[in-house]
Each structure stands twice: as C-alpha cells, then as structure tokens.
Design a protein around this motif. Structure first.
Motif, short mmCIF file in Angstrom:
data_model
loop_
_atom_site.label_atom_id
_atom_site.label_comp_id
_atom_site.label_asym_id
_atom_site.label_seq_id
_atom_site.Cartn_x
_atom_site.Cartn_y
_atom_site.Cartn_z
N VAL A 1 0.81 -1.22 0.00
CA VAL A 1 0.00 0.00 0.00
C VAL A 1 0.85 1.28 0.00
N PRO A 2 1.92 1.37 0.83
CA PRO A 2 2.73 2.60 0.76
C PRO A 2 3.29 2.87 -0.64
N ILE A 3 3.68 1.80 -1.37
CA ILE A 3 4.23 2.01 -2.70
C ILE A 3 3.12 2.34 -3.70
N ALA A 4 1.99 1.64 -3.58
CA ALA A 4 0.93 1.80 -4.58
C ALA A 4 0.01 2.98 -4.27
N PHE A 5 0.17 3.59 -3.06
CA PHE A 5 -0.80 4.58 -2.61
C PHE A 5 -1.03 5.71 -3.61
N THR A 6 0.06 6.27 -4.14
CA THR A 6 -0.08 7.40 -5.07
C THR A 6 -0.94 7.02 -6.27
N ARG A 7 -0.68 5.83 -6.79
CA ARG A 7 -1.43 5.42 -7.98
C ARG A 7 -2.87 5.10 -7.65
N ILE A 8 -3.12 4.55 -6.45
CA ILE A 8 -4.51 4.28 -6.05
C ILE A 8 -5.26 5.60 -5.91
N LEU A 9 -4.59 6.59 -5.28
CA LEU A 9 -5.20 7.92 -5.11
C LEU A 9 -5.48 8.55 -6.48
N ALA A 10 -4.50 8.44 -7.38
CA ALA A 10 -4.68 9.01 -8.72
C ALA A 10 -5.86 8.36 -9.42
N GLY A 11 -5.99 7.04 -9.27
CA GLY A 11 -7.10 6.32 -9.88
C GLY A 11 -8.43 6.77 -9.31
N GLY A 12 -8.48 6.97 -7.98
CA GLY A 12 -9.70 7.44 -7.35
C GLY A 12 -10.09 8.82 -7.85
N CYS A 13 -9.09 9.70 -8.00
CA CYS A 13 -9.35 11.05 -8.51
C CYS A 13 -9.89 11.00 -9.93
N ARG A 14 -9.30 10.10 -10.73
CA ARG A 14 -9.75 9.98 -12.12
C ARG A 14 -11.21 9.53 -12.16
#
Lengths: 255, 272
Positions: free
Chosen positions: B202-215
């Motif tokens: 999760v710490p590594i993937a967090f930015t991309r998960i957040l970006a996906g949620g924003c999208r």
C-alpha cells in the motif's frame, strides 16, 4: 543415537513439481542435515531455484504451480494446512538480487523484528547492531543508519539483506545464488559469512558456480534437467563423482 | 492449487468475456424496456417540469455527487484489493468481474447519465403506481421525499456502474505495479499477507490508487456537469440557474483529472 550434526532438518521424498503442464522437477529425494551447508549446483534452468523456493513455500504464489511428494521439516509434513507465515519465520531466504524496502537502513534490518512484534527502541537497536556486526557491515553503515540503502554498493546491499534475514533467527537459511550480481571481493565476503553462519543455522545454497559450491558446502547435490543426478558429501561429488554427467559438469565439460 | 494449461486458460477467458457481454446486454435491454414501460403509461407524469426537477435533484447537489461517488470509489478499491490479492489469477469470478470491468470502463460517461435518468423514471413510475393504488391524502405531500429516495438509488446505481469499474481497474493496476521481489522479500521474513499489504504494497501503490480514485471522481463530475449543462441549455432561456452549477462541476472534474495526471507523472518520475 545420531549426533546433532547428523540429524536431518529437512527431508524431501519423491518430490515432483509442475508449472502447468511442464514438469520442472521429477522424483527428488534427499535429506538436509542440521548445521551444515548444503549446496545445489547445476546449469541455468536446471530447477535449483524452483527446488529451494519449494522449501519455504514461496512457490505457493506462482500461478499454476503444483507438486506431489513429501517435504518434512523437523519431522512435520508440509501440507495445505501448514501455517506458511510461521514456517517462513523458521526458514529464511536471501535472493540473487538484493531487494531492499524503501525505508532507512535501520528500518530494513529491524523489519523482521518489527513484524514479530518487537517495539521497544532499545531492544531494536541491539538487534540491529548485533546482526549488522555479524555481517561485518556495522562499521560501514553505523553513521548512515537513517539514510536509504540505495547509496550502498550492491555487495553491501546483499550483506544488508543477509543481516535482515538473520534478524528473525531462522533455523534454516536459504541462499538463491547470493553472489550472482557481486564482484569477486564482495563474493569472498559473502562466502566467508556463509561459512561462519554454519555454527548458528542450517544453510542451503544454490549456485551455478562450481568452485563456489566446492568452497562453501559440506553436502552438494547436482541438478540437471530437473533431476537430482547425484547427492552426497561435497568432497565426493567433486573428486569422485559416481555419475558420468556429474563428472562432466564438475570438470566443466557439461553446462 | 488451481492449475491450467495456457490453452484452457484462453478458452476460459473467451467464455467468461462472452458471458460478461451477455450479462451487460441483458441489463441494458432490461433498462431500455423499463424506460419504455415507464414512459408510455405515464405520459403526463414525466412532464418537462418533473424531468427538470428530477434532474436538478439528481445531479445538481454537489454533496450528493461527492459523497456517493466517494463511497463507490472506496467500495471499488476494496473490491480491487480482494480480487487482486486474495483471488488467484485463474479464479473464474475474478475473470468474470475483470471482463465486466473492461467493458464498463469503455462506455462514455454521458451514456451513464442517460442510464441514471432511465433508472430514476422507472422507479418513479412504480412509486406513482404504488401511491395511486393506496390513495391516501397524506401520501401526496410525501411524494417529494420519496422522489428524493429514488434519486438517491438512481444515482448510487449509476455510480456503482460507472465509477466502480474504473476504480477497480486503476487500483488493480496500481497493486500490480508493486514488483514481486519486494513482496517476496517481505514474505520470506515471515510477514503475513496483511503485513505485506499494509507495510509494503500500500505505501508504494498509494499514489497510484489515489490518482485512480481522482480519475474516477473526475469522471463522475464530468457526467454530472454534462447532464446539468444539457438540460440547462434545453429548458431555460436565460443563463444562470443551473449553469453556475455546470461550471462548478466542470471545474471540479478538470481539477481532479489534472491532479490525477500530476500524481501519476510525479510517481513515474520518482521511481524512474
């Protein structure tokens, strides 16, 4: 009555491994003795990694993996109901390529202790220092414990990985070609360390360098094309091999 | 252990993709019929005034759009974690959901807006029928609040169909971007699956998960903006009214989309 050294900690009986329809290993049987270094030699794609990844059940994550046969660890059969997390706390592993977490050097070493539930900072400090000293890395990293391990050389990173693996005090430590990416001087350091560690735990060592296996191991097995051609005392394998293919391999004419 | 030859795997994939396609086909045909039957007998009910009020209550409320899409996104992230981390890649439920997700993410967001209106009016009609069947005088006053609940369901269903698949897809990609050696390095130290997830993945993937949620949220707002905009232009002669809302929604959508691109860009330049 067998002495502690003679007792086998891991017993493999008639092990077959498939990835999908491809059989990787066929009918392997051998015993790993306590507090010895057992090396597996063989050319690339001979199944060394598959075999040793089977011992700590890391192959469970590989899709389409399946095996038959028996793996006994300290007399207990490893089956579907085995607690793999508890098993991996007793069987550690070091990979070919040093993979460090994106934390500081200190946190990388302390990781094993932290997940085991150690939280007091003094206790962690002792554990980190003890294990870094064991690997001979303490003097080099003492001042940069809070920095990221990216600045270390690849050999130092590998030693850090070994220190990290030692924190959980495993009974068996598996090395998967630990010197595959290291230069000769760093290789010597790792080999010396492996010989020293023999007093604390059982070591399993996969390598495709014949001389390295001869230098570090007590027992050796020669894998070729998914079969265990020969398994026995290292001296015997290298000086008086029983099988023609083993002789060809150790003299450099095969693989 | 699940074992399968590549050939059997391909076969399973094709079969499941066809099943996914058929399921979605049935859903959309069913909705179309619901619309037709909802419109025909209640011609007077679905008047322009009601359509307008329905729309204004459907997608005009910033907080409803925000909260429902947020819940749908969180639910989508949970789904993605379950699919990616707990189900093996050859599991047929995972394959089926992935096929559905692949089809649903390809549909333009405006189509989902139409879907929301379909769902709303098919519900509105059954509501009206129910009220007609039990003609109690106090029920007449209760219609607006009942419309509110149907609005809620219509919007929730639309967002589940629109926002969730995109979130599932982006989260799965984010989780897959965490290299296997990192996971294995943690596993061999005796970390449990949960510890590997919370401390490494999760710490590594967090930015991309957040970006996906924003999208995904940007997609929800873009759809709301389009619907509100279209009906504003169609039913009102003077600017004002809902057009302010249109601009607000559009800016939120644009902001989220740019924010998500920036996150992804920073993430890739960090790890490179």
């Amino acid at each position: 009555m067998l002495s502690e050294k003679e007792q086998s900690i891991l017993s493999i009986r008639n092990l077959n491994i498939w990835y999908g329809d491809n059989q990787i290993l066929s009918s392997l049987s051998f015993d790993v003795q306590q507090k010895r270094v057992t090396a597996f030699i063989g050319p690339a794609n001979s199944g060394k990694s598959t075999l040793i990844r089977c011992l700590n059940r890391l192959n469970d994550f590989t899709p389409n993996f399946r095996f038959t046969g028996e793996i006994l660890f300290k007399g207990t059969l490893l089956g579907a109901s085995t607690d793999t997390t508890a098993l991996r706390k007793q069987i550690g592993m070091v990979f070919r390529k040093p993979t460090l977490f994106r934390h500081s050097i200190y946190e990388n070493v302390a990781y094993g202790a932290r997940i085991a539930g150690v939280n007091q900072s003094e206790h962690l400090d002792t554990i980190v220092e003890k294990n870094l000293r064991k690997t001979g890395l303490w003097d080099e990293v003492e001042d940069i414990l809070d920095e990221t391990p990216e600045q270390l050389s690849i050999g130092q990173q590998q030693l850090l990985c070994i220190a990290r693996a030692l924190v959980i005090e495993p009974e068996v430590l598996i090395f998967d070609e630990p010197c595959g990416e290291l230069d000769p001087i760093e290789t010597v350091k790792v080999e010396t360390l492996v010989r020293d560690l023999k007093n604390d735990c059982t070591l399993i060592f996969a390598t495709n360098k014949r001389r390295q296996a001869a230098r570090v191991s007590d027992m050796a097995g020669f894998l070729y094309g998914g079969e265990l051609i020969e398994f026995g005392a290292t001296e015997k394998i290298f000086t008086n091999p029983q099988d023609n293919r083993t002789e060809q391999y150790v003299t450099g004419r095969l693989g | 252990m699940n074992s399968m030859t590549p050939r059997a795997e391909r076969k399973q994939k094709i079969v499941l993709q066809s099943i996914a396609f058929i399921i979605l086909g049935i859903v959309f045909v069913g909705l179309w019929h619901a619309l037709k039957s909802a419109r025909a007998p209640s011609g007077q009910v679905v008047s322009e005034a009601i359509l307008l009020s329905a729309l204004s209550s459907l997608f005009n409320n910033l907080y409803i759009v925000l909260s429902i899409s947020l819940v749908a996104i969180l639910f989508g992230i949970a789904c993605a974690f379950y699919l990616e981390e707990w189900l093996p890649a050859t599991n047929w439920i995972r394959r089926l959901i992935e096929s559905l997700v692949a089809i649903l993410t390809g549909i333009p967001s405006l189509a989902y807006g139409i879907l929301a209106i379909l769902i709303f009016f098919s519900y509105a009609d059954t509501l009206k029928k129910a009220i007609e069947a039990f003609p109690l005088p106090e029920n007449i006053g209760a219609i607006p609040s009942q419309i509110e609940t149907t609005v809620f369901y219509a919007e929730a269903l639309t967002f589940v169909l629109m926002v969730m698949p995109l979130t599932i897809k982006t989260t799965q990609e984010a989780l897959r971007s965490v290299a296997t050696p990192i996971r294995e390095a943690a596993y061999v130290l005796g970390a449990s699956q949960w510890q590997v997830l919370t401390r490494q993945v999760v710490p590594i993937a967090f930015t991309r998960i957040l970006a996906g949620g924003c999208r995904s949220m940007s997609r929800a707002f873009a759809m709301a903006a389009l619907l509100v905009g279209i009906y504003t232009w169609h039913y009102t002669t003077e600017p004002g009214g809902m057009s302010g809302r249109f601009i607000l929604f559009l800016s939120v959508a644009l902001f989220l989309s740019i924010f998500s691109s920036t996150l992804i860009w920073r993430h890739t330049s960090d790890s490179a």
